[in-house]
Enzyme design. Structure first.
Site, PDB file in Angstrom:
ATOM      1  N   SER A 171      -0.779  -9.523   4.108  1.00  0.00           N
ATOM      2  CA  SER A 171      -0.781  -8.288   4.465  1.00  0.00           C
ATOM      3  C   SER A 171      -0.382  -9.239   6.026  1.00  0.00           C
ATOM      4  CB  SER A 171      -2.319  -7.506   4.368  1.00  0.00           C
ATOM      5  OG  SER A 171      -1.406  -6.941   5.077  1.00  0.00           O
TER       6      SER A 171
ATOM      7  N   ARG B 163       0.820   2.776  16.457  1.00  0.00           N
ATOM      8  CA  ARG B 163      -0.358   3.111  15.265  1.00  0.00           C
ATOM      9  C   ARG B 163       0.009   4.765  15.821  1.00  0.00           C
ATOM     10  NH1 ARG B 163       1.817   0.356  11.661  1.00  0.00           N
ATOM     11  NH2 ARG B 163      -0.136  -1.019  10.267  1.00  0.00           N
TER      12      ARG B 163
ATOM     13  N   ASP C 151      -6.704   0.971  11.278  1.00  0.00           N
ATOM     14  CA  ASP C 151      -5.678   1.903  11.646  1.00  0.00           C
ATOM     15  C   ASP C 151      -6.014   3.250  10.527  1.00  0.00           C
ATOM     16  OD1 ASP C 151      -3.898   0.250  12.727  1.00  0.00           O
ATOM     17  OD2 ASP C 151      -2.569  -0.747  10.596  1.00  0.00           O
TER      18      ASP C 151
ATOM     19  N   ASP D 186       0.694  -1.624  -0.343  1.00  0.00           N
ATOM     20  CA  ASP D 186       0.187   0.091   0.277  1.00  0.00           C
ATOM     21  C   ASP D 186       0.771   0.847  -0.053  1.00  0.00           C
ATOM     22  OD1 ASP D 186      -2.476  -2.097  -0.090  1.00  0.00           O
ATOM     23  OD2 ASP D 186      -2.253  -1.347   2.138  1.00  0.00           O
TER      24      ASP D 186
END
Length: 398
Positions: A175, A95, A124, A15
């Site tokens: 992923s 994060r 996220d 991504d």
């Protein structure tokens, strides 16, 4: 006129790799990548060079491993924060720190935008957007994967068309997100909750069949709720987590198959590897049962659930979390001692615990000749305790 600048949280995965040319094409902006070293197990200089080769004007790498453990992992551990009783929140805890780095770099570089590679259906995106908003409310957020609407296969094709090397292939579509505290694996065959996860998705943990036949015993030392030693050897936070990941992973401990409730309202099948997280949460919880009173333990369960939701939902930079930290800090004053765990064939069992602040009193608990409990005191206690029951039975006979 100078071009606008965008600070992109860059992992080097699919991504974020395709996001560089996409942002340049769509926004006619300079892209500055920010990669946070949180224990991904990758050559981050290689990641930095890849970002530059893909079109970034500048590629920044920051080592946040110690900050991650001390400022995020340990507070969550002390709080007992495990989302839906399974997920130790590895990705979710990382994060807010990455968002903090993004905001700082954007301010330093004079950027108008920050960007991330999150999709429009994941958690996220909320964690990044809300955290950046709390730290630098005037920054605008770009989310290419949320805007372009490409499937994973289409992303791979876009990358090929723009000469962007990515680790994903159509034959291996997983992923993966990784840091010191855990690995998160999703997509591909894992999206079918009926299918057992294939062995090749795991990197930190052995299968039960391949794990050693003999159990491993560890003694984990805590000071005020923070793990500080293993088998008497004092270790810093990062070193302790890495060492425990290796030891527990060798014995197959730390695999989690979780069908979880995402913040955006859908259920998602997630596979996690968190050897250190599984062991330390079990040990910490056991030490609390030894050193906290009944009411403290039960109310802290409520706080733990609240804390886990705060982390999972991207609300780290809030007063509510700070308020809960104040309560947790108070509860951890006497959570010091040693916990002995047994690791064996995928299981972690607490088999011993001791503390100079233990509320367990052998003389009160034992049934042998050392018993000092006043048994006759129970007669009056039961009479008073059972008074309302007897009263109701007399006045409201069944």
């Amino acid at each position: 006129m100078a071009k606008q600048k965008v600070v992109l949280a860059y992992s080097g995965g699919l991504d974020t790799s395709v996001a560089i040319p996409w942002i340049k094409e769509r926004y006619d902006a300079e892209v500055i990548t920010l990669t946070a070293e949180l224990g991904q197990g990758r050559d981050l200089e290689e990641v930095r060079q890849k970002a530059l080769a893909t079109g970034a004007e500048k590629a920044i790498v920051l080592d946040g491993q110690d900050a991650f453990v001390e400022r995020f992992v340990w507070p969550a551990l002390r709080a007992g924060a495990i989302y839906e009783a399974q997920y130790p929140l590895a990705t979710a805890l990382a994060r807010p720190l990455i968002a903090e780095y993004m905001a700082n770099v954007a301010i330093e570089e004079g950027a108008e935008f920050v960007a991330h590679g999150c999709t429009g259906k994941g958690n996220d995106q909320v964690r990044f957007d809300v955290s950046v908003g709390a730290l630098a409310p005037d920054l605008r957020v770009i989310a290419p994967a949320r805007e372009w609407g490409m499937s994973r296969d289409e992303e791979i094709e876009y990358a090929a068309a723009h000469n962007v090397p990515v680790p994903n292939t159509k034959a291996s579509p997983y992923s993966v997100d990784e840091n010191l505290w855990g690995r998160s694996i999703e997509a591909g065959v894992l999206e079918d909750p009926w299918q057992e996860p294939p062995e090749d998705i795991y990197a930190w943990t052995r299968s039960v069949d391949d794990a050693p036949a003999a159990p491993l015993y560890l003694e984990i030392g805590f000071e005020q709720g923070v793990p500080v030693s293993i088998n008497g050897e004092t270790l810093g936070g990062k070193a302790l987590v890495l060492h425990l990941n290796a030891l527990a992973g060798e014995h197959g401990v730390g695999r989690i198959d979780h069908l979880e409730n995402r913040l955006v309202g859908i259920k998602s099948r997630e596979i996690y590897e968190a050897p250190a997280g599984v062991v330390l949460h079990a040990a910490h919880r056991s030490l609390e049962t030894l050193t906290l009173g009944k009411e403290q333990v039960r109310f802290k369960d409520i706080v733990a659930q609240q804390y886990a939701d705060i982390v999972y939902n991207g609300l780290w930079f809030t007063k509510h979390r700070e308020d809960l930290d104040a309560y947790v800090d108070s509860t951890q004053q006497f959570v010091s001692g040693t916990v002995r765990v047994r690791l064996h064939k995928g299981t972690c069992a607490v088999v011993g615990r001791q503390s100079p602040h233990a509320l367990y009193d052998y003389a009160l608990s034992t049934y042998d000749e050392a018993d000092q409990f006043d048994h006759q005191a129970s007669v009056g206690f039961i009479k008073v305790f059972g008074l309302p029951v007897r009263t109701q039975a007399r006045r409201q006979a069944r």
